[in-house]
Design an enzyme around this catalytic site. Structure first.
Site, PDB file in Angstrom:
ATOM      1  N   ASP A  11      16.792 -20.626   9.245  1.00  0.00           N
ATOM      2  CA  ASP A  11      16.244 -19.625  10.163  1.00  0.00           C
ATOM      3  C   ASP A  11      14.853 -19.147   9.756  1.00  0.00           C
ATOM      4  OD1 ASP A  11      18.659 -19.794  11.420  1.00  0.00           O
ATOM      5  OD2 ASP A  11      19.502 -18.020  10.432  1.00  0.00           O
TER       6      ASP A  11
HETATM    7  N1  LIG Z   1      18.417 -12.087   2.939  1.00  0.00           N
HETATM    8  C1  LIG Z   1      18.839 -11.045   3.613  1.00  0.00           C
HETATM    9  O1  LIG Z   1      18.784  -9.922   3.148  1.00  0.00           O
HETATM   10  C2  LIG Z   1      19.426 -11.215   4.947  1.00  0.00           C
HETATM   11  C3  LIG Z   1      19.913 -10.071   5.548  1.00  0.00           C
HETATM   12  C4  LIG Z   1      20.421 -10.179   6.832  1.00  0.00           C
HETATM   13  C5  LIG Z   1      20.434 -11.395   7.475  1.00  0.00           C
HETATM   14  N2  LIG Z   1      19.960 -12.486   6.866  1.00  0.00           N
HETATM   15  C6  LIG Z   1      19.920 -13.736   7.621  1.00  0.00           C
HETATM   16  O2  LIG Z   1      20.260 -14.862   6.868  1.00  0.00           O
HETATM   17  C7  LIG Z   1      19.467 -15.961   7.302  1.00  0.00           C
HETATM   18  C8  LIG Z   1      18.753 -16.486   6.098  1.00  0.00           C
HETATM   19  O3  LIG Z   1      18.001 -17.644   6.428  1.00  0.00           O
HETATM   20  P1  LIG Z   1      17.975 -18.935   5.524  1.00  0.00           P
HETATM   21  O4  LIG Z   1      16.927 -19.796   6.066  1.00  0.00           O
HETATM   22  O5  LIG Z   1      17.905 -18.538   4.092  1.00  0.00           O
HETATM   23  O6  LIG Z   1      19.406 -19.544   5.660  1.00  0.00           O
HETATM   24  P2  LIG Z   1      20.150 -20.075   6.981  1.00  0.00           P
HETATM   25  O7  LIG Z   1      19.276 -19.945   8.162  1.00  0.00           O
HETATM   26  O8  LIG Z   1      21.430 -19.389   6.981  1.00  0.00           O
HETATM   27  O9  LIG Z   1      20.293 -21.584   6.713  1.00  0.00           O
HETATM   28  C9  LIG Z   1      20.924 -22.061   5.544  1.00  0.00           C
HETATM   29  C10 LIG Z   1      20.906 -23.556   5.644  1.00  0.00           C
HETATM   30  O10 LIG Z   1      21.322 -24.091   4.404  1.00  0.00           O
HETATM   31  C11 LIG Z   1      22.044 -25.283   4.662  1.00  0.00           C
HETATM   32  N3  LIG Z   1      23.000 -25.485   3.570  1.00  0.00           N
HETATM   33  C12 LIG Z   1      24.136 -24.802   3.329  1.00  0.00           C
HETATM   34  N4  LIG Z   1      24.722 -25.281   2.232  1.00  0.00           N
HETATM   35  C13 LIG Z   1      23.959 -26.283   1.781  1.00  0.00           C
HETATM   36  C14 LIG Z   1      24.045 -27.178   0.671  1.00  0.00           C
HETATM   37  N5  LIG Z   1      25.065 -27.114  -0.206  1.00  0.00           N
HETATM   38  N6  LIG Z   1      23.058 -28.083   0.499  1.00  0.00           N
HETATM   39  C15 LIG Z   1      22.022 -28.148   1.360  1.00  0.00           C
HETATM   40  N7  LIG Z   1      21.898 -27.343   2.434  1.00  0.00           N
HETATM   41  C16 LIG Z   1      22.852 -26.405   2.626  1.00  0.00           C
HETATM   42  C17 LIG Z   1      22.744 -25.058   5.982  1.00  0.00           C
HETATM   43  O11 LIG Z   1      22.731 -26.273   6.737  1.00  0.00           O
HETATM   44  P3  LIG Z   1      23.958 -27.291   6.624  1.00  0.00           P
HETATM   45  O12 LIG Z   1      25.175 -26.490   6.884  1.00  0.00           O
HETATM   46  O13 LIG Z   1      23.632 -28.302   7.628  1.00  0.00           O
HETATM   47  O14 LIG Z   1      23.916 -27.834   5.223  1.00  0.00           O
HETATM   48  C18 LIG Z   1      21.850 -24.054   6.710  1.00  0.00           C
HETATM   49  O15 LIG Z   1      21.086 -24.640   7.721  1.00  0.00           O
HETATM   50  C19 LIG Z   1      18.533 -15.450   8.349  1.00  0.00           C
HETATM   51  O16 LIG Z   1      19.048 -15.633   9.617  1.00  0.00           O
HETATM   52  C20 LIG Z   1      18.499 -13.972   8.047  1.00  0.00           C
HETATM   53  O17 LIG Z   1      18.180 -13.191   9.167  1.00  0.00           O
HETATM   54  C21 LIG Z   1      19.474 -12.436   5.601  1.00  0.00           C
END
Ligand SMILES: NC(=O)c1ccc[n+]([C@@H]2O[C@H](COP(=O)([O-])OP(=O)(O)OC[C@H]3O[C@@H](n4cnc5c(N)ncnc54)[C@H](OP(=O)(O)O)[C@@H]3O)[C@@H](O)[C@H]2O)c1
Ligand SMILES: NC(=O)c1ccc[n+]([C@@H]2O[C@H](COP(=O)([O-])OP(=O)(O)OC[C@H]3O[C@@H](n4cnc5c(N)ncnc54)[C@H](OP(=O)(O)O)[C@@H]3O)[C@@H](O)[C@H]2O)c1
Lengths: 102, 465, 102, 465
Positions: free
Chosen positions: B391
């Site tokens: 994301d």
């Molecule tokens: N950090 C915060 O404080 C916080 C707070 C509120 C909301 N959020 C939300 O969390 C999200 C964070 O974004 P992000 O980009 O870090 O993560 P993400 O959008 O959740 O994407 C994580 C990606 O990692 C891949 N993945 C999972 N396990 C894996 C593995 N073992 N090896 C390789 N790839 C793997 C997944 O794809 P596959 O399943 O295809 O592998 C997924 O596409 C955002 O939407 C944000 O708004 C974060």
């Protein structure tokens, strides 16, 4: 209204305390850099276990025959204590990783 | 004696303040945490020593509970995996709120059985009960959602927002009833309604927003501790509670800002609903093609690069790929390749999540770029390695007004010469939406577990040289 | 010692207030950039005129026949008031120059 | 009614906090100051309305004093020259301290005449008297020194430090006597001793250190206001006093750090003593030669420059040369010469003094470089114009361990291609020491009043083009 005015008058010092603490809290926290936000969250979480103080005071006053109060009080205490010890310990674990590198 | 106890409380309060100040810099953070813990220790000792009128002692119960709680807390903290940190914080937070709730409950029962209570005191007790209860049941549901034990769709009812408004009114009404006509039945009903409300409050909020919710509930727990402090006329409780309230509030606001959403939008769960719809669309949308590559291809690319930015995301935490990332970093640095890290503020599942991961393997602060610095550095970067992020590197956030994350600032990795995305499948990230980045011309997909893929690349690079 | 312990016990809330105010003061002031140090100095100076509150309360209670107390109280008030009005006015004048430019 | 008054005080206190927060950024500073003033207004109204047992009113006296004080304050603020700001702040500060002192005096007299007083209350009153008195007489002497009405040598006695220690002991003794055996004689003696001590405390401190002293006395005045607040059990007095105390303390420490001296060193007046000796040596030291130039020479130099840094100092404030500086800046900028300003933290006579001057003529913030930025920019600078600065560009601070300012960070202007120093004579600056910069090969001296010299340069440049 009567209640509230009376309350303000009797507790004006505590109200000052609250106001100052709020400002102080915001000043302190807004300085924390985003690197440390996760530890901050869990550290602050541990501090919220301060409610333990209340449950200690409650238990000390509870009637030693009244097992209902004693048990509930003890549960409250255990919950708060988990929050405290667990919170500080986990924060310390996280921060230990930060420190290693310096 | 009384003065000594007061002073202990005061020193404890000062320790809380100094502890939080310490947390404002990585060098002093650990000491800060220990300082706060020391303050807590003082507060506990002071509470045991406090000269209390009409105290029966009950020290057996008290010490027993302290020990049990400490042991449970200690072992859960020592055992937890770093990836499960959000869940643990969430549970701890719920326990704090629950403790405040039970305390309010027993105080109410005690006071009503002793006769009438003072109006304002009752208000404080009931307020503590309400917020403590919300924090307790809300945190538990947040934990279950984060842990994947409960899926959003299992707990969302049609028109859930209206149900929540109804429940809110119901809890206020039951509290009012417990205030005007004190009875054990009234307070038990009020407690139950508060608990149900807390549960229902969190139910419609999307799993992706749980970190925000936890932070919000954290601030709620703080408030319940502070109001309980009024009950016991205890300043350290008031201070501690307020500091937690402030911290939770600020973190909530920061997270919402970083996602470019309002807190109301998060609470209403609007995100989750559209997210589900979009995700359905996304998986159906298979006519675009991606370029899939192997570890060896990436190794060759890296061999000729001079500037590489790694963008970690939640997937890095899942795969525990930080060790491999560090190893690759070292190998590349030896070859005079500049390796940097692009850290998005909401990458992962908690604020600062990626920093904790990378700190675990000793990656220097200087290599970590924040959002703006990353985007400033991206144009002359040869390769961006997107390790388990999704994301936070989604171009829709900038150019697709219909996207649910439209408006959130993202890392504009597609502006680099080459992008390699490490993930296991074409599944969307937490926001549940498709990512057009994967279909760009300069994007290559390296499918598989991130740790394994990185290890593969390392082996290939070693054999190349 | 007796005095001090008694004082602590009776004034614990005020002591908290002092402690919080000290921390708050340091957090607030340490954020002021050096560009603004001169205005800060004169603005803070104006705030120190808050002692005026004391002299108002004193004068209101003074015996209307006791010209000695009245005159001294009035002098104290005038001095504090000069400090307040002059301090804020001069700070405002300084800051007006900053603002013009934006 | 009582509750309403309490709330007014509370809002006043919040206004103080918000006001100081506002002062932390130039954009909000003015509003911050007005917010604090609003808080003060509320505090005054609340004090007038406070339901007071045994109040006789005396509103005629009160309102009269308020009006007289307001008028005097207003007109002195409106009339003062910007260069006299330090003097004015110093006088205002003394008045605040004096007010606290008189208040303590009359409260003491009142309470002793009504019978015995509570031990702790007496301690508070006497402490307020002491610090208020020190602040009053100290500030007045600081004013006289700053204004040149009193020279250091007129008030320094041999072995002054021992006299001060004696006086300190004497004031404590007289306070103790007024505490144990209350009488009007005792308190009047105590007051006089405090006043003499305050005067004598400031006497040996060098004129150059007056800003530090004023800031220190400012914090002392704050403390006296806070302790007076305890007397009246008035929270806004406590808060206001403490905020001032904190502000004064921090500014004192910052100034000392910027000069690389300890606060003790400042108070002991060690600086002034060595300064006097060095100055005597300096004026005798005429065998080195300086290169004196005319306005037209500087105009020609500037005509060919592409990067110019102006370093303002106290002399710019004296000559009120900021308007001419701005004019020259505009002319040069039109010719595509880059004009920047190097601002030393202790240039002038108050912290931030130069910023105020340059702000007066609308010079943009972006052009102001701090110490480190200036030194970083100096190597590729064609000409540095040192306009009335001296100590802050003295290379002895870096290379002469025997110099009294050794160790203070300075603007290393001599690393630029050319330096032009604007001053009226070869006299030393406030530290009273010679400046080897003037004798360097790439330094030219342009003697005369800075404003006139700048005007001359402007005329020449205009005639050149
Ligand atoms: N950090 C915060 O404080 C916080 C707070 C509120 C909301 N959020 C939300 O969390 C999200 C964070 O974004 P992000 O980009 O870090 O993560 P993400 O959008 O959740 O994407 C994580 C990606 O990692 C891949 N993945 C999972 N396990 C894996 C593995 N073992 N090896 C390789 N790839 C793997 C997944 O794809 P596959 O399943 O295809 O592998 C997924 O596409 C955002 O939407 C944000 O708004 C974060
Ligand atoms: N800013 C603060 O907060 C602060 C606080 C404490 C101490 N101080 C001290 O104050 C000093 C400040 O250094 P500074 O370099 O700004 O000033 P400085 O060292 O005092 O030198 C000022 C120079 O300006 C010249 N001057 C005076 N009137 C002039 C006029 N009308 N036209 C042209 N030149 C004129 C004087 O030389 P002529 O007489 O020959 O013209 C003098 O050499 C430092 O010693 C610092 O430690 C400052």
């Amino acid at each position: 209204m009567e209640y509230i005015l009376q309350f303000i008058q009797n507790n004006i010092l505590s109200i000052y305390l609250v106001v100052f603490a709020i400002f102080l809290g915001f000043e302190l926290i807004s300085k924390v850099p985003s690197v440390l936000h996760t530890p901050l969250m869990s550290g602050a979480n541990a501090i919220s276990g301060i409610v333990l103080v209340g449950s200690i005071l409650f238990l000390r006053k509870a009637n030693p025959e009244d097992y209902f109060s004693l048990s509930l009080g003890a549960i409250a205490m255990i919950m708060a204590m988990i929050n405290i010890v667990g919170g500080f310990a986990v924060t310390n674990r996280m921060l230990a990783m930060f420190k290693k590198k310096k | 004696m009384t003065a000594a106890v007061y002073l202990m409380y005061l020193i404890g309060a000062i320790a809380f303040i100094l502890g939080l100040r310490g947390l404002s810099s990585p060098q002093t953070a650990r000491k800060g945490n220990l300082t706060a813990a020391f303050g807590m220790g003082l507060a506990i000792i002071a509470s045991l020593a406090f000269p209390l009128e009409g105290s029966f002692g009950n020290f057996g119960w008290i010490i027993g509970s302290l020990i049990i709680g400490a042991l449970i807390g200690w072992f859960s903290a020592a055992r937890v995996e770093m990836t499960e940190m959000p869940q643990l914080v969430s549970v701890f937070n719920g326990l704090g709120g629950g403790s405040a709730m039970i305390l309010a409950l027993v105080e109410y029962l005690k006071i009503t059985s002793n006769g009438k209570m003072d109006g304002m005191e009752a208000v404080i007790i009931l307020f503590t009960l309400l917020v403590g209860g919300i924090s307790f049941s809300g945190s538990i549901l947040a934990y279950l959602k984060l842990d994947g034990k409960v899926k959003d769709k299992h707990v969302v009812l049609p028109g859930h927002q209206y149900i929540n408004i109804l429940l809110f009114v119901a809890s206020i009404a039951s509290l009012w009833y417990a205030w005007c006509c004190p009875s054990s039945t009234a307070i038990i009903i009020a407690t139950l309604v508060s608990l149900v409300y807390g549960f229902s409050f969190v139910a419609p909020i999307g799993g992706a927003d749980m970190p925000v919710v936890i932070s919000l509930l954290n601030s709620v727990t703080g408030i319940s501790a502070a109001t309980a402090g009024f009950l016991y006329d205890n300043q350290i409780m008031i201070l501690g509670g307020i500091l937690v309230g402030a911290s939770g509030t600020i973190l909530t606001v920061l997270m919402c800002n970083a996602m470019n959403r309002s807190i109301l939008n998060v609470i209403m769960g609007g995100f989750s609903a559209t997210g589900v719809a979009a995700a359905a669309g996304a998986t159906g949308d298979q006519d675009q093609t991606v370029q899939s590559v192997q570890a060896v291809d990436v190794a060759i690319l890296l061999n000729y690069a001079s500037k590489v930015i790694m963008v970690p995301g939640y997937g890095m935490a899942v795969a525990q790929a930080q060790k491999q990332a560090k190893e690759l970093d070292e190998i590349l640095s030896e070859k005079d390749v500049e390796v940097l890290y692009g850290i998005h503020p909401v990458a992962g599942r908690m604020p600062g999540h990626m920093n904790v991961l990378l700190a675990e393997v000793d990656i220097s602060y200087d290599k970590l770029l924040d959002l703006d610095d990353t985007n400033g550095n991206i144009n002359d970067t040869d390769i961006v390695l997107v390790v388990g992020a999704n994301d936070v590197v989604n171009p829709s956030a900038l150019d697709d007004p219909s996207s649910s994350i439209y408006g959130m600032p993202v890392l504009e990795v597609w502006k680099a010469k080459q992008v390699v995305v490490f993930k296991r499948s074409m599944k969307p990230g937490y926001a549940g939406i498709q990512n057009p980045l994967f279909f760009k011309e300069n994007t290559k997909m390296l499918f598989g577990d991130a740790a394994k893929s990185l290890k593969g690349i390392i082996t290939e690079i070693k054999s190349l040289s």
